[in-house]
Design a protein around this motif. Structure first.
Motif, PDB file in Angstrom:
ATOM      1  N   THR A 119       0.828  -1.199   0.000  1.00 41.13           N
ATOM      2  CA  THR A 119       0.000   0.000   0.000  1.00 41.13           C
ATOM      3  C   THR A 119       0.865   1.253   0.000  1.00 41.13           C
ATOM      4  O   THR A 119       2.090   1.173   0.114  1.00 41.13           O
ATOM      5  CB  THR A 119      -0.929   0.009   1.240  1.00 41.13           C
ATOM      6  OG1 THR A 119      -1.820   1.120   1.169  1.00 41.13           O
ATOM      7  CG2 THR A 119      -0.131   0.089   2.523  1.00 41.13           C
ATOM      8  N   ASP A 120       0.213   2.387  -0.138  1.00 39.18           N
ATOM      9  CA  ASP A 120       0.881   3.681  -0.054  1.00 39.18           C
ATOM     10  C   ASP A 120       1.301   3.938   1.402  1.00 39.18           C
ATOM     11  O   ASP A 120       0.767   3.319   2.333  1.00 39.18           O
ATOM     12  CB  ASP A 120      -0.086   4.772  -0.537  1.00 39.18           C
ATOM     13  CG  ASP A 120       0.560   6.137  -0.667  1.00 39.18           C
ATOM     14  OD1 ASP A 120       1.797   6.231  -0.526  1.00 39.18           O
ATOM     15  OD2 ASP A 120      -0.169   7.114  -0.905  1.00 39.18           O
ATOM     16  N   TYR A 121       2.228   4.871   1.581  1.00 44.46           N
ATOM     17  CA  TYR A 121       2.710   5.192   2.918  1.00 44.46           C
ATOM     18  C   TYR A 121       1.776   6.223   3.556  1.00 44.46           C
ATOM     19  O   TYR A 121       2.083   7.414   3.666  1.00 44.46           O
ATOM     20  CB  TYR A 121       4.137   5.733   2.836  1.00 44.46           C
ATOM     21  CG  TYR A 121       4.837   5.863   4.166  1.00 44.46           C
ATOM     22  CD1 TYR A 121       5.025   4.761   4.994  1.00 44.46           C
ATOM     23  CD2 TYR A 121       5.336   7.097   4.591  1.00 44.46           C
ATOM     24  CE1 TYR A 121       5.666   4.878   6.210  1.00 44.46           C
ATOM     25  CE2 TYR A 121       5.988   7.232   5.799  1.00 44.46           C
ATOM     26  CZ  TYR A 121       6.152   6.123   6.607  1.00 44.46           C
ATOM     27  OH  TYR A 121       6.799   6.244   7.819  1.00 44.46           O
TER      28      TYR A 121
ATOM     29  N   ALA B  14       8.427  -4.238  -0.767  1.00 40.39           N
ATOM     30  CA  ALA B  14       8.284  -3.290   0.346  1.00 40.39           C
ATOM     31  C   ALA B  14       6.891  -3.410   0.934  1.00 40.39           C
ATOM     32  O   ALA B  14       5.957  -3.876   0.295  1.00 40.39           O
ATOM     33  CB  ALA B  14       8.523  -1.863  -0.136  1.00 40.39           C
ATOM     34  N   ILE B  15       6.765  -2.982   2.170  1.00 38.23           N
ATOM     35  CA  ILE B  15       5.443  -2.866   2.788  1.00 38.23           C
ATOM     36  C   ILE B  15       4.703  -1.692   2.155  1.00 38.23           C
ATOM     37  O   ILE B  15       3.554  -1.817   1.748  1.00 38.23           O
ATOM     38  CB  ILE B  15       5.553  -2.660   4.313  1.00 38.23           C
ATOM     39  CG1 ILE B  15       6.341  -3.814   4.980  1.00 38.23           C
ATOM     40  CG2 ILE B  15       4.156  -2.541   4.920  1.00 38.23           C
ATOM     41  CD1 ILE B  15       5.704  -5.163   4.855  1.00 38.23           C
ATOM     42  N   CYS B  16       5.363  -0.548   2.065  1.00 37.10           N
ATOM     43  CA  CYS B  16       4.727   0.648   1.520  1.00 37.10           C
ATOM     44  C   CYS B  16       5.549   1.254   0.395  1.00 37.10           C
ATOM     45  O   CYS B  16       6.790   1.227   0.410  1.00 37.10           O
ATOM     46  CB  CYS B  16       4.554   1.710   2.619  1.00 37.10           C
ATOM     47  SG  CYS B  16       3.391   1.249   3.918  1.00 37.10           S
ATOM     48  N   ARG B  17       4.844   1.826  -0.569  1.00 39.78           N
ATOM     49  CA  ARG B  17       5.453   2.564  -1.668  1.00 39.78           C
ATOM     50  C   ARG B  17       4.875   3.973  -1.623  1.00 39.78           C
ATOM     51  O   ARG B  17       3.657   4.178  -1.792  1.00 39.78           O
ATOM     52  CB  ARG B  17       5.107   1.884  -2.982  1.00 39.78           C
ATOM     53  CG  ARG B  17       5.438   2.630  -4.295  1.00 39.78           C
ATOM     54  CD  ARG B  17       6.813   3.153  -4.347  1.00 39.78           C
ATOM     55  NE  ARG B  17       7.320   3.271  -5.724  1.00 39.78           N
ATOM     56  CZ  ARG B  17       8.160   4.232  -6.085  1.00 39.78           C
ATOM     57  NH1 ARG B  17       8.530   5.166  -5.204  1.00 39.78           N
ATOM     58  NH2 ARG B  17       8.640   4.264  -7.321  1.00 39.78           N
ATOM     59  N   THR B  18       5.720   4.988  -1.386  1.00 39.10           N
ATOM     60  CA  THR B  18       5.247   6.363  -1.358  1.00 39.10           C
ATOM     61  C   THR B  18       4.872   6.806  -2.758  1.00 39.10           C
ATOM     62  O   THR B  18       5.682   6.736  -3.680  1.00 39.10           O
ATOM     63  CB  THR B  18       6.341   7.281  -0.793  1.00 39.10           C
ATOM     64  OG1 THR B  18       6.679   6.846   0.529  1.00 39.10           O
ATOM     65  CG2 THR B  18       5.842   8.715  -0.727  1.00 39.10           C
ATOM     66  N   LEU B  19       3.637   7.258  -2.922  1.00 39.17           N
ATOM     67  CA  LEU B  19       3.150   7.682  -4.238  1.00 39.17           C
ATOM     68  C   LEU B  19       3.289   9.202  -4.395  1.00 39.17           C
ATOM     69  O   LEU B  19       3.353   9.930  -3.425  1.00 39.17           O
ATOM     70  CB  LEU B  19       1.690   7.272  -4.424  1.00 39.17           C
ATOM     71  CG  LEU B  19       1.409   5.774  -4.332  1.00 39.17           C
ATOM     72  CD1 LEU B  19      -0.085   5.504  -4.559  1.00 39.17           C
ATOM     73  CD2 LEU B  19       2.245   4.993  -5.346  1.00 39.17           C
TER      74      LEU B  19
END
Length: 227
Positions: free
Chosen positions: A68-70, A222-227
């Motif tokens: 998900t997103d961060y 990764a757990i999160c991917r910053t969009l």
């Protein structure tokens, strides 16, 4: 510190299975990455085709997989894990990624790697924090997926500035010659894991090392991917 044993880390309700850490409802409510490029995981027209950015200047890895997103509530849980001495959250995050990865694997969206590497902390930062947050996530994940994992194959050879607040160019300069590989990666399919991917500068540096070492393919996890 409250360890939340038997309670969901996100909504604090009782868990039927205490070791899950996040309840089914909170898991379902997490905003998954949708309509993102399979290679960079940034917003795109389709999940199945590369975006214009990757067609023009593709990153060195073949696929980026993130849950998900961060954004809240997961970014708050990750910050608590990393900065407030809660290593018990590692298994919760590992399971969260596992469920996401298994769904994509069953759908034929990606393949299983031969081995998993983690983006390591410098030994000084590890000493300050008391643990390596990526290593604690990978250990159960590699066991569940039956992938090879040795924590010392990728090492951070010098302390670097924190990547937060740096521009993309500054991040690249900050990481130059900061990592070293050990072991034989010839013809290996490798996954590199980090807790959060922002610009991808760290993964870019380490993936290039793997390619030069003979790796056949590299996935970024990764757990999160910053969009």
């Amino acid at each position: 510190m409250l360890t939340m044993v038997g309670y969901c880390w996100l909504c604090h309700q009782n868990l039927y299975f205490a070791h899950h850490g996040i309840c089914h409802i909170c898991n379902q409510r997490l905003k998954r990455l949708e309509r993102v490029c399979p290679r960079c995981a940034l917003p795109a027209e389709s999940n199945n085709f590369l975006c214009g950015r990757c067609l023009k200047d593709p990153p060195p890895w073949q696929r980026l997989i993130a849950v998900t997103d961060y954004i809240p509530p997961l970014n708050q849980l990750i910050r608590r894990y990393k900065y407030h001495g809660a290593p018990q959250i590692a298994a919760v995050l590992a399971r969260l990624f596992l469920l996401h990865w298994l769904q994509g694997y069953r759908d034929g969206r990606w393949n299983k790697p031969d081995c998993i590497l983690g983006i390591p902390l410098h030994h000084q930062k590890r000493w300050q924090r008391g643990f390596d947050q990526v290593e604690l996530i990978i250990k159960p994940l590699a066991r569940w997926l039956q992938c090879q994992y040795q924590p010392n194959l990728l090492q951070r050879t010098r302390a670097t500035l924190t990547q937060r607040g740096l521009s993309a160019a500054q991040r690249k300069t900050n990481l130059k010659y900061a990592f070293q590989l050990r072991g034989n990666f010839t013809d290996q399919h490798v996954a590199i894991f980090d807790d959060v991917i922002t610009t991808g500068a760290t993964l870019h540096e380490t993936t290039q090392l793997l390619i030069r070492a003979g790796a056949r393919s590299v996935q970024a996890w990764a757990i999160c991917r910053t969009l």
